[in-house]
Enzyme design. Structure first.
Site, PDB file in Angstrom:
ATOM      1  N   ARG A 179       0.845  -1.199   0.000  1.00  0.00           N
ATOM      2  CA  ARG A 179       0.000   0.000   0.000  1.00  0.00           C
ATOM      3  C   ARG A 179       0.872   1.236   0.000  1.00  0.00           C
ATOM      4  O   ARG A 179       1.774   1.371   0.825  1.00  0.00           O
ATOM      5  CB  ARG A 179      -0.899   0.039   1.236  1.00  0.00           C
ATOM      6  CG  ARG A 179      -1.922  -1.040   1.209  1.00  0.00           C
ATOM      7  CD  ARG A 179      -2.958  -0.897   2.299  1.00  0.00           C
ATOM      8  NE  ARG A 179      -3.681  -2.145   2.382  1.00  0.00           N
ATOM      9  CZ  ARG A 179      -4.559  -2.449   3.311  1.00  0.00           C
ATOM     10  NH1 ARG A 179      -4.842  -1.575   4.255  1.00  0.00           N
ATOM     11  NH2 ARG A 179      -5.163  -3.609   3.297  1.00  0.00           N
TER      12      ARG A 179
ATOM     13  N   SER B   9      -7.974  -1.039   0.946  1.00  0.00           N
ATOM     14  CA  SER B   9      -8.939  -1.335   2.003  1.00  0.00           C
ATOM     15  C   SER B   9      -9.562  -0.101   2.631  1.00  0.00           C
ATOM     16  O   SER B   9     -10.199   0.682   1.949  1.00  0.00           O
ATOM     17  CB  SER B   9      -8.250  -2.205   3.038  1.00  0.00           C
ATOM     18  OG  SER B   9      -9.196  -2.697   3.941  1.00  0.00           O
ATOM     19  N   HIS B  10      -9.310   0.089   3.920  1.00  0.00           N
ATOM     20  CA  HIS B  10      -9.960   1.183   4.669  1.00  0.00           C
ATOM     21  C   HIS B  10      -9.231   2.510   4.496  1.00  0.00           C
ATOM     22  O   HIS B  10      -9.678   3.518   5.033  1.00  0.00           O
ATOM     23  CB  HIS B  10      -9.995   0.819   6.150  1.00  0.00           C
ATOM     24  CG  HIS B  10      -8.626   0.542   6.702  1.00  0.00           C
ATOM     25  ND1 HIS B  10      -7.945  -0.621   6.405  1.00  0.00           N
ATOM     26  CD2 HIS B  10      -7.811   1.272   7.473  1.00  0.00           C
ATOM     27  CE1 HIS B  10      -6.769  -0.579   6.995  1.00  0.00           C
ATOM     28  NE2 HIS B  10      -6.650   0.558   7.651  1.00  0.00           N
TER      29      HIS B  10
ATOM     30  N   LYS C  72      -2.481  -6.691  -3.822  1.00  0.00           N
ATOM     31  CA  LYS C  72      -2.061  -7.883  -3.090  1.00  0.00           C
ATOM     32  C   LYS C  72      -2.355  -9.123  -3.903  1.00  0.00           C
ATOM     33  O   LYS C  72      -3.207  -9.121  -4.794  1.00  0.00           O
ATOM     34  CB  LYS C  72      -2.696  -7.948  -1.718  1.00  0.00           C
ATOM     35  CG  LYS C  72      -4.169  -8.204  -1.709  1.00  0.00           C
ATOM     36  CD  LYS C  72      -4.583  -8.425  -0.255  1.00  0.00           C
ATOM     37  CE  LYS C  72      -5.971  -8.997  -0.181  1.00  0.00           C
ATOM     38  NZ  LYS C  72      -6.226  -9.674   1.083  1.00  0.00           N
TER      39      LYS C  72
ATOM     40  N   ASP D 298     -16.072  -1.742   4.752  1.00  0.00           N
ATOM     41  CA  ASP D 298     -14.966  -0.833   4.404  1.00  0.00           C
ATOM     42  C   ASP D 298     -14.722  -0.783   2.886  1.00  0.00           C
ATOM     43  O   ASP D 298     -15.508  -1.302   2.095  1.00  0.00           O
ATOM     44  CB  ASP D 298     -13.680  -1.230   5.150  1.00  0.00           C
ATOM     45  CG  ASP D 298     -13.060  -2.507   4.599  1.00  0.00           C
ATOM     46  OD1 ASP D 298     -13.805  -3.351   4.073  1.00  0.00           O
ATOM     47  OD2 ASP D 298     -11.826  -2.662   4.685  1.00  0.00           O
TER      48      ASP D 298
ATOM     49  N   ASP E  31     -12.897  -2.304   0.695  1.00  0.00           N
ATOM     50  CA  ASP E  31     -12.931  -3.539  -0.099  1.00  0.00           C
ATOM     51  C   ASP E  31     -13.926  -4.543   0.459  1.00  0.00           C
ATOM     52  O   ASP E  31     -13.919  -5.718   0.065  1.00  0.00           O
ATOM     53  CB  ASP E  31     -11.528  -4.144  -0.223  1.00  0.00           C
ATOM     54  CG  ASP E  31     -10.905  -4.472   1.118  1.00  0.00           C
ATOM     55  OD1 ASP E  31     -11.307  -3.860   2.130  1.00  0.00           O
ATOM     56  OD2 ASP E  31     -10.012  -5.335   1.173  1.00  0.00           O
TER      57      ASP E  31
ATOM     58  N   ASP F 280     -14.308  -6.143   3.217  1.00  0.00           N
ATOM     59  CA  ASP F 280     -13.987  -7.298   4.064  1.00  0.00           C
ATOM     60  C   ASP F 280     -14.184  -6.993   5.550  1.00  0.00           C
ATOM     61  O   ASP F 280     -14.247  -7.913   6.360  1.00  0.00           O
ATOM     62  CB  ASP F 280     -12.574  -7.842   3.783  1.00  0.00           C
ATOM     63  CG  ASP F 280     -11.482  -6.812   3.952  1.00  0.00           C
ATOM     64  OD1 ASP F 280     -11.784  -5.619   4.172  1.00  0.00           O
ATOM     65  OD2 ASP F 280     -10.296  -7.198   3.851  1.00  0.00           O
ATOM     66  N   ARG F 281     -14.297  -5.719   5.916  1.00  0.00           N
ATOM     67  CA  ARG F 281     -14.553  -5.397   7.325  1.00  0.00           C
ATOM     68  C   ARG F 281     -16.039  -5.182   7.560  1.00  0.00           C
ATOM     69  O   ARG F 281     -16.789  -4.891   6.626  1.00  0.00           O
ATOM     70  CB  ARG F 281     -13.829  -4.106   7.719  1.00  0.00           C
ATOM     71  CG  ARG F 281     -12.337  -4.213   7.624  1.00  0.00           C
ATOM     72  CD  ARG F 281     -11.696  -2.966   8.198  1.00  0.00           C
ATOM     73  NE  ARG F 281     -10.255  -3.108   8.151  1.00  0.00           N
ATOM     74  CZ  ARG F 281      -9.409  -2.462   8.925  1.00  0.00           C
ATOM     75  NH1 ARG F 281      -9.878  -1.598   9.812  1.00  0.00           N
ATOM     76  NH2 ARG F 281      -8.115  -2.652   8.818  1.00  0.00           N
TER      77      ARG F 281
ATOM     78  N   SER G 121     -10.030  -5.548  14.508  1.00  0.00           N
ATOM     79  CA  SER G 121     -10.106  -4.437  13.571  1.00  0.00           C
ATOM     80  C   SER G 121     -11.330  -4.572  12.662  1.00  0.00           C
ATOM     81  O   SER G 121     -11.242  -4.319  11.474  1.00  0.00           O
ATOM     82  CB  SER G 121      -8.832  -4.391  12.747  1.00  0.00           C
ATOM     83  OG  SER G 121      -8.599  -5.663  12.142  1.00  0.00           O
TER      84      SER G 121
ATOM     85  N   LYS H 297     -11.445 -12.122   5.446  1.00  0.00           N
ATOM     86  CA  LYS H 297     -12.541 -11.680   6.280  1.00  0.00           C
ATOM     87  C   LYS H 297     -13.653 -11.188   5.362  1.00  0.00           C
ATOM     88  O   LYS H 297     -13.412 -10.866   4.194  1.00  0.00           O
ATOM     89  CB  LYS H 297     -12.098 -10.615   7.268  1.00  0.00           C
ATOM     90  CG  LYS H 297     -11.406  -9.397   6.684  1.00  0.00           C
ATOM     91  CD  LYS H 297     -10.886  -8.517   7.814  1.00  0.00           C
ATOM     92  CE  LYS H 297     -10.229  -7.251   7.305  1.00  0.00           C
ATOM     93  NZ  LYS H 297      -8.811  -7.465   6.974  1.00  0.00           N
TER      94      LYS H 297
END
Ligand code: VG1
Ligand code: CO
Length: 545
Positions: A22, A113-114, A126, A278, A280, A282-283, A366, A377
């Site tokens: 990132r 992501s976030h 990734k 989030d 992507d 996954d959260r 998280s 996740k």
């Protein structure tokens, strides 16, 4: 096909962090930066010839350009076929599902992501392996090593445009490409896990929800599953259209960054259930009426009630949590008579446990929860799990959590982030703290807080026996209180110190106290031992969740 071999020079610092590489968009847009990393990745996959890859991203700024570069490089590097999400979109859990369901060799996910997006924001890449999960450390280290010795990369000459917006097979630079529906495989998987009839009935009864997709890639998934398939009323999904800059917000589902959702859920006539995901997807954050669920509690509640959900009817093989995640899941595992594994931060450490059938549910503090259905996740999966539990029990979010605390005790929990510290200051702080660990155990800090163990967490993977050291400083107190210190591995500016605080309270009469007040003695100890204020010159953490 005309393949160009482009001379290049190694870039410093292309080592993937907790979840991929990132960097600021401006860094990724430097000539050759993305290309170097992608070539290093392909070079590290020697048997890639003719294989199928999955490709997609969270739709942030630079997503489409990067997709085209990667496709041209895939063609030049012998990849046989690429499955791309329509519009270049795939949520992280959906990419994992597609890799697994289609038996792909691996996948490339473009996401930070976030982290915020847009021209001034962050970008990321990734690689996920054939089990659908993040590349293990051995592989990310090999990719990094290769980035340092690279002198050229291969890329197909710029071809005619590729239509990423229409489904179906096509060819691109003489390579097979299939534009796939980013939602379909995922939605099909969810229907195999959850009781859609029960949830439809729950909505038909008039229950209302608010799902904040934070203008990120989760929107189309949430709309399809929640509104179209389950019958949540139109408008239940807010900020449901993915934007390149997430509307200028931090697409991070926590009370600090999803303040509007928290306010909605605290207002009179609030919906029954609130959630957010989030960048992507996954959260997840789970919110009841005027009641916020900590991610650690969420994992524990899902585990304790898993057999109410069709996909987990036969029970759990085990639970896994990242080390800083609270011990609430451990209490459930003890009661169920199953193992609870403690891993370093980052989903890649769950892969082996899931593949070996040792764990069924996994979670991180998280806002990450997931299971063996994919190897990432999964935000919407957690939301569906909570909806299924509410439909199956008739209980509200708050009632489910309070019932859980009454049975298992409450693990008061908070994370304090100290962001944008100069890297050298943060490194020195952690080094000094590590130096202090010897001889610290046994010290009594008063208030019932006697330190039993002080160490630097090391993980020995029970499956492949690889060892990961220096994963965070742990202070473990009698009675289950803990303080953990570690530096973030996902940031792109300076360093972020994360301080995790936890205290166990078995007494139901004391389950309704403000978390920060309960944790205050631990907060003071953390500051004393690490001299956070003194070393950083900051007087408060930047984010408290
Ligand atoms: C953070 C979280 C970690 C999570 C990682 C990726 O890492 O703490 O639990 O796995 O982000 O999540 P760090 O190193 O910054 O603490 V995601 O949704 O950003 O891919
Ligand atoms: Co994410």
């Amino acid at each position: 096909m005309k393949i160009q071999t482009v001379p290049t020079q190694a870039f410093d610092g292309q080592r993937p962090g907790t979840s991929g590489l990132r960097r600021k968009v401006a860094v990724f847009r430097q000539p050759h930066y993305l290309e170097n990393f992608v070539q290093a990745l392909f070079d590290t996959l020697p048997d890639r010839e003719g294989k199928t890859l999955v490709l997609g991203g969270d739709g942030r700024f630079h997503n489409r350009e990067a997709i085209l570069v990667i496709l041209r490089m895939a063609a030049a590097n012998g990849i046989g076929r690429v499955l791309v999400g329509r519009g270049g979109l795939l949520s992280t859990p959906a990419a994992s599902a597609v890799i697994r369901q289609r038996g792909a060799y691996g996948g490339i996910i473009l996401s930070a992501s976030h982290n915020p997006g847009g021209p001034e924001g962050d970008f990321g890449i990734k690689y996920n392996i054939g089990n659908g999960g993040p590349a293990p450390e051995m592989l990310t280290e090999a990719i990094h090593a290769r980035t340092r010795t690279l002198t050229s990369y291969s890329i197909a000459a710029r071809p005619a445009v590729l239509d990423l917006d229409h489904l179906g097979p096509t060819t691109f630079c003489e390579m097979a490409v299939e534009v796939i529906d980013p939602v379909a495989d995922y939605a099909e998987l969810m229907q195999r896990l959850f009781d859609f009839d029960a949830m439809r009935a729950w909505f038909a009864d008039g229950h209302r929800i608010c799902f904040d997709a934070m203008s990120a890639v989760g929107g189309p998934y949430a709309r399809t599953l929640l509104e179209e398939m389950l019958g949540a009323s139109a408008g239940s999904v807010i900020n449901g259209i993915p934007l390149e800059d997430f509307g200028g917000h931090h697409p991070d589902p926590n009370p600090a960054h999803a303040g509007a959702l928290i306010a909605t859920m605290a207002a009179p006539h609030a919906p029954d259930f609130g959630a957010a995901s989030d960048g992507d997807a996954d959260r997840n954050m789970i919110v009841g009426r005027n009641f916020v669920v900590t991610p650690s509690d969420s994992l524990a509640v899902l585990a304790a009630n898993a057999t109410l959900v069709p996909g987990y009817r036969d029970g759990l093989a085990g639970i896994a949590r990242s080390m800083p995640t609270s011990c609430a899941a451990d209490a459930v595992a003890r009661e169920l008579g199953i193992p609870c594994y403690e891993t370093p931060t980052g989903w890649k450490f769950f892969g082996n446990l899931l593949d070996a059938g040792l764990a069924t549910l996994c979670g991180e503090e998280s806002y990450g929860t997931g299971s063996n259905h994919v190897r990432e996740k999964d935000g919407l999966w957690a939301v569906l799990f909570w909806l299924n539990l509410q439909a199956a029990t008739g209980l509200s979010v708050e009632a489910l959590v309070r019932r859980h605390w009454a049975r298992f005790g409450r693990h008061y929990y908070s994370r304090h982030d100290w962001e944008a510290i100069p890297a050298s200051v943060a490194e020195a702080l952690m080094a000094a703290l590590r130096e202090r660990l010897d001889g610290l155990a046994g010290r009594d800090f008063g208030d019932g807080l006697r330190l039993e163990q002080a160490d630097d967490f090391a993980y020995l993977d029970p499956v492949d026996h690889s060892e990961s050291r220096h994963q965070g400083v742990r202070l473990l107190f009698a009675g289950g209180a803990r303080i953990i210190f570690r530096l973030s591995g996902t940031g792109t500016e300076g360093a972020t110190l994360r301080v995790y605080l936890e205290r166990y309270e078995p007494d139901p009469a004391r389950h309704d106290l403000p978390a920060q007040a309960v944790l205050a003695p631990l907060i003071a100890i953390a500051d004393e031992l690490a001299a956070i204020r003194e070393r950083t010159g900051m007087d408060a953490p930047t984010v408290v969740t």
